[in-house]
Write an enzyme that holds these catalytic residues in place. Structure first.
Site, PDB file in Angstrom:
ATOM      1  N   THR A 322      -1.038   8.407 -12.028  1.00  0.00           N
ATOM      2  CA  THR A 322      -0.069   6.963 -12.784  1.00  0.00           C
ATOM      3  C   THR A 322      -1.385   6.125 -13.086  1.00  0.00           C
ATOM      4  OG1 THR A 322       1.127   4.596 -11.875  1.00  0.00           O
ATOM      5  CG2 THR A 322      -0.150   5.437 -10.264  1.00  0.00           C
ATOM      6  N   HIS A 374      -0.830  11.205   5.519  1.00  0.00           N
ATOM      7  CA  HIS A 374      -2.670  11.338   6.047  1.00  0.00           C
ATOM      8  C   HIS A 374      -2.213  12.261   7.266  1.00  0.00           C
ATOM      9  CE1 HIS A 374      -6.119  11.356   7.761  1.00  0.00           C
ATOM     10  NE2 HIS A 374      -6.172   9.972   8.263  1.00  0.00           N
TER      11      HIS A 374
END
Length: 403
Positions: A322, A374
């Site tokens: 992006t 994560h």
């Protein structure tokens, strides 16, 4: 012969949508393949087109929920321009007759419903005597004539000097519109991504000097040969593919209690449209050269903004890029495009003083941001991946030899 206009199929997972806008007026003569309406679904926005030429009559108003396959209009193939031409009558002048027969504009119909004023009672100033929005507004502001026997109005009481002025009507201070299905889905997916993933962002900065010098040196030749400009996105796409190969843990996703390892390189490119953010996927980026990537990105962005993206164009990406830099963003923390495990955010290029070999020099610098899940990706993997992208951009010769 009347041909039915139906809501076209969008894909197996899409069963309904909203007929957001008509591109033609009721009773218009339309041409074959002419766009008729705009359909918003929870995944894409697309257009419905005319299968034949003729006069259209629709039965569904804009803003209505519709089902796939539902009939929303008919097209009369036998209609001609003469059949729909306005006719003068003995009771009306030639100018008034077309105005009376022509359908009122949406703005006029809305004002009529809000004010109770009949457009037929208003003197039109538009073409052919047609009533315009301005005519309706003027009619609504005319004060009614006082009755002949009416008594003089009593003087208004003096206002307290400390009295606060009345606030403006709510309608003048706010507008309220229904959220589109696409916007609702975007909102839900972004919240879901934040709630379900252990999202973390790592940052770095990259010196864009080498890439900018390459573009400046070869841009004219590149355009002449390929018919498209050499942009920054092709460099970053190639860098991402190489980094995904070196850190395959980024090219994976969680599915329940399983980890899916991807062995292909379909990269999503976030595109801002009037309807919201869309992420068309560029397939097989590892097999495309710079020109192929630039052409694919340009084509996907154009179709996204024109509402011609299909559901298949949005599915199957393994990673997303992006670029908030085109709007001037200095730094951001992009949100994951689930079920992908990472997304790379690019930002504005600004000249800044940096230390190079013990010397302070001015270089065109860009901040990079890698958001990652994560739960799946360790910090070492994320940092290694981002450093790899930085190295490839600062020394783009590495892209050519694959190191």
């Amino acid at each position: 012969m009347a041909i039915e206009v139906k809501i076209p199929p969008m894909g197996e997972s899409i069963t309904s949508g909203v007929l957001a806008k008509w591109h033609v007026k009721n009773g218009d003569l339309v041409k074959k393949d002419q766009p008729l309406f705009e359909l918003e679904t929870d995944k894409i926005t697309s257009e419905g087109t005319a299968e034949v030429a003729g006069q259209i009559t629709y039965s569904i108003a804009a803003g209505t929920d519709v089902k796939i396959g539902q009939v929303v209009a008919t097209i009369d193939e036998t209609a001609t321009a003469a059949a729909t031409a306005p006719k003068a009558t003995d009771a009306k002048s030639p100018a008034a007759a077309p105005a009376a027969e022509a359908p009122a504009s949406p703005a006029v119909r809305r004002l009529a419903a809000e004010t109770g004023i009949d457009p037929a009672s208003v003197s039109g100033t538009g073409k052919g005597g047609r009533v315009t929005k301005g005519d309706m507004l003027a009619a609504g502001t005319k004060a009614p004539e006082a009755p002949a026997a009416a008594k003089p109005a009593a003087p208004a009481p003096m206002k307290d000097a400390a009295e606060k002025p009345a606030s403006a009507p709510t309608a003048a201070r706010q507008t309220r519109t229904k959220m589109s299905k696409l916007r609702q889905t975007i909102a839900a997916r972004l919240v879901q991504a934040q709630q379900q993933a252990a999202m973390l962002t790592t940052f770095n900065e990259v010196d864009m000097s080498a890439v900018m010098d390459l573009r400046k040196k070869y841009q004219d030749d590149f355009v002449k040969k390929h018919g498209v400009k050499l942009g920054f996105m092709s460099f970053f796409t190639k860098a991402v593919v190489q980094a995904l190969r070196d850190v395959p843990g980024i090219n994976a996703q969680i599915d329940g209690d399983e980890i899916i390892q991807n062995h292909y390189y379909d990269v999503g490119m976030a595109v801002s449209t009037d309807k919201g953010l869309m992420v068309p996927v560029i397939r097989n980026c590892d097999a495309l050269d710079m020109a192929g990537i630039e052409k694919a990105i340009a084509d996907a962005a154009k179709r996204a903004r024109e509402g011609k993206i299909t559901l298949n164009d949005l599915e199957g990406g393994v990673f997303t890029i992006t670029n908030g830099g085109i709007f001037g963003s200095m730094l951001s923390t992009p949100i994951l495009n689930a079920p992908q495990s990472a997304i790379l955010g690019l930002h504005a290029i600004n000249e800044r003083p940096v230390a190079v070999n013990g010397q302070v020099v001015i270089r065109p610098m860009m901040y990079l941001a890698l958001s990652y899940d994560h739960r799946l990706v360790d910090g070492k993997q994320a940092v290694t991946f981002l450093v790899k992208v930085k190295q490839l951009i600062e020394d783009p010769a590495r892209l050519a030899i694959g190191i």
